[in-house]
Write an enzyme that holds these catalytic residues in place. Structure first.
Site, PDB file in Angstrom:
ATOM      1  N   HIS A  88      -2.082  12.155 -28.111  1.00  0.00           N
ATOM      2  CA  HIS A  88      -2.266  10.765 -27.642  1.00  0.00           C
ATOM      3  C   HIS A  88      -3.040   9.948 -28.680  1.00  0.00           C
ATOM      4  O   HIS A  88      -2.711   8.785 -28.920  1.00  0.00           O
ATOM      5  CB  HIS A  88      -3.058  10.736 -26.332  1.00  0.00           C
ATOM      6  CG  HIS A  88      -2.204  10.960 -25.117  1.00  0.00           C
ATOM      7  ND1 HIS A  88      -2.744  11.194 -23.867  1.00  0.00           N
ATOM      8  CD2 HIS A  88      -0.868  10.974 -24.943  1.00  0.00           C
ATOM      9  CE1 HIS A  88      -1.763  11.346 -22.990  1.00  0.00           C
ATOM     10  NE2 HIS A  88      -0.614  11.224 -23.622  1.00  0.00           N
ATOM     11  N   GLU A 118      -5.811  16.904 -10.111  1.00  0.00           N
ATOM     12  CA  GLU A 118      -6.551  17.345 -11.296  1.00  0.00           C
ATOM     13  C   GLU A 118      -8.044  17.481 -11.016  1.00  0.00           C
ATOM     14  O   GLU A 118      -8.881  16.956 -11.738  1.00  0.00           O
ATOM     15  CB  GLU A 118      -6.299  16.357 -12.444  1.00  0.00           C
ATOM     16  CG  GLU A 118      -6.231  17.049 -13.781  1.00  0.00           C
ATOM     17  CD  GLU A 118      -5.584  16.203 -14.877  1.00  0.00           C
ATOM     18  OE1 GLU A 118      -4.378  15.929 -14.796  1.00  0.00           O
ATOM     19  OE2 GLU A 118      -6.313  15.832 -15.794  1.00  0.00           O
ATOM     20  N   HIS A 155       6.380  10.019 -28.207  1.00  0.00           N
ATOM     21  CA  HIS A 155       5.329  10.718 -27.459  1.00  0.00           C
ATOM     22  C   HIS A 155       5.449  12.234 -27.634  1.00  0.00           C
ATOM     23  O   HIS A 155       4.484  12.913 -27.974  1.00  0.00           O
ATOM     24  CB  HIS A 155       5.438  10.331 -25.980  1.00  0.00           C
ATOM     25  CG  HIS A 155       4.561  11.121 -25.075  1.00  0.00           C
ATOM     26  ND1 HIS A 155       3.227  10.828 -24.894  1.00  0.00           N
ATOM     27  CD2 HIS A 155       4.812  12.208 -24.302  1.00  0.00           C
ATOM     28  CE1 HIS A 155       2.689  11.694 -24.056  1.00  0.00           C
ATOM     29  NE2 HIS A 155       3.639  12.544 -23.676  1.00  0.00           N
ATOM     30  N   HIS A 201      -2.189  17.242 -25.869  1.00  0.00           N
ATOM     31  CA  HIS A 201      -2.147  15.800 -25.604  1.00  0.00           C
ATOM     32  C   HIS A 201      -3.372  15.055 -26.117  1.00  0.00           C
ATOM     33  O   HIS A 201      -3.292  13.858 -26.374  1.00  0.00           O
ATOM     34  CB  HIS A 201      -1.992  15.525 -24.106  1.00  0.00           C
ATOM     35  CG  HIS A 201      -0.597  15.788 -23.585  1.00  0.00           C
ATOM     36  ND1 HIS A 201       0.013  17.008 -23.689  1.00  0.00           N
ATOM     37  CD2 HIS A 201       0.303  14.978 -22.966  1.00  0.00           C
ATOM     38  CE1 HIS A 201       1.223  16.941 -23.143  1.00  0.00           C
ATOM     39  NE2 HIS A 201       1.415  15.718 -22.701  1.00  0.00           N
ATOM     40  N   ARG A 232       0.818  -1.232   0.000  1.00  0.00           N
ATOM     41  CA  ARG A 232       0.000   0.000   0.000  1.00  0.00           C
ATOM     42  C   ARG A 232       0.843   1.269   0.000  1.00  0.00           C
ATOM     43  O   ARG A 232       0.366   2.343   0.352  1.00  0.00           O
ATOM     44  CB  ARG A 232      -0.971   0.037   1.171  1.00  0.00           C
ATOM     45  CG  ARG A 232      -1.942  -1.128   1.166  1.00  0.00           C
ATOM     46  CD  ARG A 232      -3.090  -0.877   2.105  1.00  0.00           C
ATOM     47  NE  ARG A 232      -3.965  -2.019   2.157  1.00  0.00           N
ATOM     48  CZ  ARG A 232      -3.837  -3.019   3.036  1.00  0.00           C
ATOM     49  NH1 ARG A 232      -2.868  -3.001   3.926  1.00  0.00           N
ATOM     50  NH2 ARG A 232      -4.677  -4.022   3.009  1.00  0.00           N
ATOM     51  N   LYS A 244       2.058  11.701 -11.051  1.00  0.00           N
ATOM     52  CA  LYS A 244       1.158  10.877 -11.877  1.00  0.00           C
ATOM     53  C   LYS A 244       1.887   9.595 -12.214  1.00  0.00           C
ATOM     54  O   LYS A 244       3.014   9.623 -12.717  1.00  0.00           O
ATOM     55  CB  LYS A 244       0.796  11.606 -13.177  1.00  0.00           C
ATOM     56  CG  LYS A 244      -0.394  12.519 -13.045  1.00  0.00           C
ATOM     57  CD  LYS A 244      -0.883  12.971 -14.413  1.00  0.00           C
ATOM     58  CE  LYS A 244      -2.040  13.923 -14.287  1.00  0.00           C
ATOM     59  NZ  LYS A 244      -2.470  14.450 -15.604  1.00  0.00           N
ATOM     60  N   GLU A 264       7.482  18.812 -24.558  1.00  0.00           N
ATOM     61  CA  GLU A 264       6.864  19.211 -23.277  1.00  0.00           C
ATOM     62  C   GLU A 264       7.357  20.602 -22.857  1.00  0.00           C
ATOM     63  O   GLU A 264       6.632  21.339 -22.181  1.00  0.00           O
ATOM     64  CB  GLU A 264       7.149  18.174 -22.180  1.00  0.00           C
ATOM     65  CG  GLU A 264       6.644  16.750 -22.481  1.00  0.00           C
ATOM     66  CD  GLU A 264       5.115  16.583 -22.467  1.00  0.00           C
ATOM     67  OE1 GLU A 264       4.387  17.543 -22.169  1.00  0.00           O
ATOM     68  OE2 GLU A 264       4.654  15.465 -22.786  1.00  0.00           O
ATOM     69  N   ASN A 297      -2.035  19.265 -20.077  1.00  0.00           N
ATOM     70  CA  ASN A 297      -2.365  18.340 -21.155  1.00  0.00           C
ATOM     71  C   ASN A 297      -2.532  19.017 -22.501  1.00  0.00           C
ATOM     72  O   ASN A 297      -3.051  18.422 -23.441  1.00  0.00           O
ATOM     73  CB  ASN A 297      -3.656  17.603 -20.811  1.00  0.00           C
ATOM     74  CG  ASN A 297      -3.350  16.238 -20.272  1.00  0.00           C
ATOM     75  OD1 ASN A 297      -3.040  15.336 -21.035  1.00  0.00           O
ATOM     76  ND2 ASN A 297      -3.388  16.090 -18.964  1.00  0.00           N
ATOM     77  N   LYS A 350       5.806  23.554 -13.300  1.00  0.00           N
ATOM     78  CA  LYS A 350       4.945  22.388 -13.052  1.00  0.00           C
ATOM     79  C   LYS A 350       4.662  22.238 -11.555  1.00  0.00           C
ATOM     80  O   LYS A 350       3.533  21.933 -11.152  1.00  0.00           O
ATOM     81  CB  LYS A 350       5.575  21.106 -13.623  1.00  0.00           C
ATOM     82  CG  LYS A 350       4.653  19.915 -13.392  1.00  0.00           C
ATOM     83  CD  LYS A 350       4.901  18.732 -14.256  1.00  0.00           C
ATOM     84  CE  LYS A 350       3.863  17.652 -13.931  1.00  0.00           C
ATOM     85  NZ  LYS A 350       4.041  16.427 -14.668  1.00  0.00           N
ATOM     86  N   ARG A 377      -4.680  21.621 -13.421  1.00  0.00           N
ATOM     87  CA  ARG A 377      -3.663  20.651 -13.869  1.00  0.00           C
ATOM     88  C   ARG A 377      -3.941  20.123 -15.276  1.00  0.00           C
ATOM     89  O   ARG A 377      -3.024  19.707 -15.977  1.00  0.00           O
ATOM     90  CB  ARG A 377      -3.536  19.504 -12.857  1.00  0.00           C
ATOM     91  CG  ARG A 377      -2.356  18.604 -13.177  1.00  0.00           C
ATOM     92  CD  ARG A 377      -1.932  17.707 -12.062  1.00  0.00           C
ATOM     93  NE  ARG A 377      -0.783  16.926 -12.498  1.00  0.00           N
ATOM     94  CZ  ARG A 377      -0.084  16.125 -11.734  1.00  0.00           C
ATOM     95  NH1 ARG A 377      -0.397  15.993 -10.469  1.00  0.00           N
ATOM     96  NH2 ARG A 377       0.943  15.452 -12.226  1.00  0.00           N
TER      97      ARG A 377
END
Ligand code: NAD
Ligand code: GLY
Length: 350
Positions: free
Chosen positions: A242, A226, A253, A238, A113, A135, A177, A235, A216, A231
């Site tokens: 994506h 988010e 990417h 993206h 955990r 993330k 990025e 993206n 960031k 946040r």
């Protein structure tokens, strides 16, 4: 070297950023039971570094590349963690690019955990973006990053020494990025415009990395999970990036993020959100980093965008688009209109 604190509610992180950051590894890992995760390419290049910095660690080397960012590799890592009999106070070090970082972070969040995670990003993309902010994810059934968790690393060690072995294709990923950050932050944008002919120069990249991390960190502190929408701005480009990445593959990417930003800036302009002069300046910057191909069957590729996590259901596609220097907007388009735009724009680029 700069020290940037990311003051998130769940767990604050410290980012050591710049030349000499790797010297912090000893201090950060002292007295810990260590599990070092890396990929085959990074291991080949940095075997001696790993042996020197982590002499007593359990080592786990996974195959390199996005196609291995899946449940099989995740469970392979978890098995190795069990084999190493890691205790709850152990520390996982993810030494690699965004793929290793995302999977390592997720494995650290799941094992017992949650054990401490340290990110040592070795690609430019991972340094300016993925290693910071917590993330973590794997891809599943063709959907990118669909299984994951927010799990902040304890420490991030961003040392430009790793960039010396990075191929140009991978530098381009990080530049994607960085340009995205430039479209959100005036300071980064101005630095990029001033250095637009030095985009692939390592000293220029080293200088701008800390600016991107600081930007960031500020966003993540305000909207760690988010929830508020802030946040989501990270993206930008993206949604389309994506979708094209998953449909066409081949390119990296970051290249797809750049292509996504290029297309979405044209959409934003046609929708009257973005002024022509700034749109052109952004596209000129993108053009310094990537060449735009012609896409066959782009309508079909565009449908993949329906699975984007930003969408709120129905047949609307959410796009984060630039609005002005340092400002962005969220644009929701019916899928039919989005596809028509991409067919008009993406089919027309030679
Ligand atoms: P990657 O991890 O696949 O690394 C790219 C390639 O470079 C790999 O072949 C790797 O083995 C190699 N490599 C790594 N370090 C190297 C070095 N120093 N020298 C030479 N080769 C090296 O890809 P990436 O571009 O780093 O990351 C992309 C991933 O990051 C995607 O899965 C994306 O979804 C994820 N991502 C996550 C976030 C986040 O916030 N968590 C943000 C952006 C992207
Ligand atoms: N790279 C997007 C985010 O961290 O939110």
């Amino acid at each position: 070297m700069q020290i940037i604190e990311v003051k998130t509610k769940s767990r604050p992180s410290t980012v050591y950023c710049g030349a000499g950051a790797a010297e912090k590894i000893g201090e950060v890992t002292r007295g810990k039971q260590l599990f070092v995760l890396t990929d085959t390419n990074v291991y080949r290049l940095y075997k001696e570094f790993i042996e020197e910095k982590f002499p007593a660690a359990a080592l786990c080397v996974v195959p390199a590349g996005e196609k291995h960012k899946n449940r099989h590799t995740l469970f392979f890592i978890l098995d190795k963690m069990l084999d190493a009999r890691l205790r709850r106070n152990a520390m996982l070090v993810a030494l690699g690019g965004g793929v290793v970082g995302d999977m390592g972070g997720l494995a650290a969040s799941l094992y017992m955990r949650g054990i401490s995670a340290v990110q040592v990003p070795t690609t430019l993309l991972a340094q300016v973006d993925s290693s910071v902010g917590g993330k973590t994810a794997i891809d599943h059934r063709g959907v990118k990053n669909v299984i994951g968790a927010f799990y902040q690393p304890q420490t991030v060690i961003c040392d430009p020494l790793f960039l010396r072995t990075l191929p140009k294709r991978e530098l381009r990923c990080g530049i994607g990025e960085i340009i995205k950050t430039g479209a959100l932050d005036k300071g980064v944008y101005e630095k990029l415009k001033a250095g637009e002919n030095r985009l692939f120069n390592l000293s220029f990249l080293e200088e701008i990395t800390a600016d991107c991390v600081r930007f960031k960190a500020g966003v993540v502190e305000k909207d760690e999970c988010e929830k508020s929408g802030l946040r989501k701005s990270l993206n930008m480009g993206h949604t389309t990036g994506h979708a094209l990445e998953l449909f066409y593959g081949r390119r990296s990417h970051g290249a797809y993020v750049l292509i996504g930003m290029y297309f979405e800036s044209l959409i934003a302009e046609r929708e009257g959100i973005l002024a022509h002069a700034y749109a052109e300046a952004l596209r000129a910057l993108i053009g310094k980093a990537v060449t735009l191909p012609h896409f066959e069957n782009i309508g079909e590729a565009a449908r993949v965008a329906l699975y984007d996590k930003k969408n709120e259901g129905g047949d609307e596609i959410s796009l984060i688009v630039p609005k002005d220097v340092g400002a962005y907007a969220e644009l929701r388009l019916p899928v039919g209109r989005y596809i028509a735009y991409l067919q008009e724009i993406g089919g027309g680029i030679a």
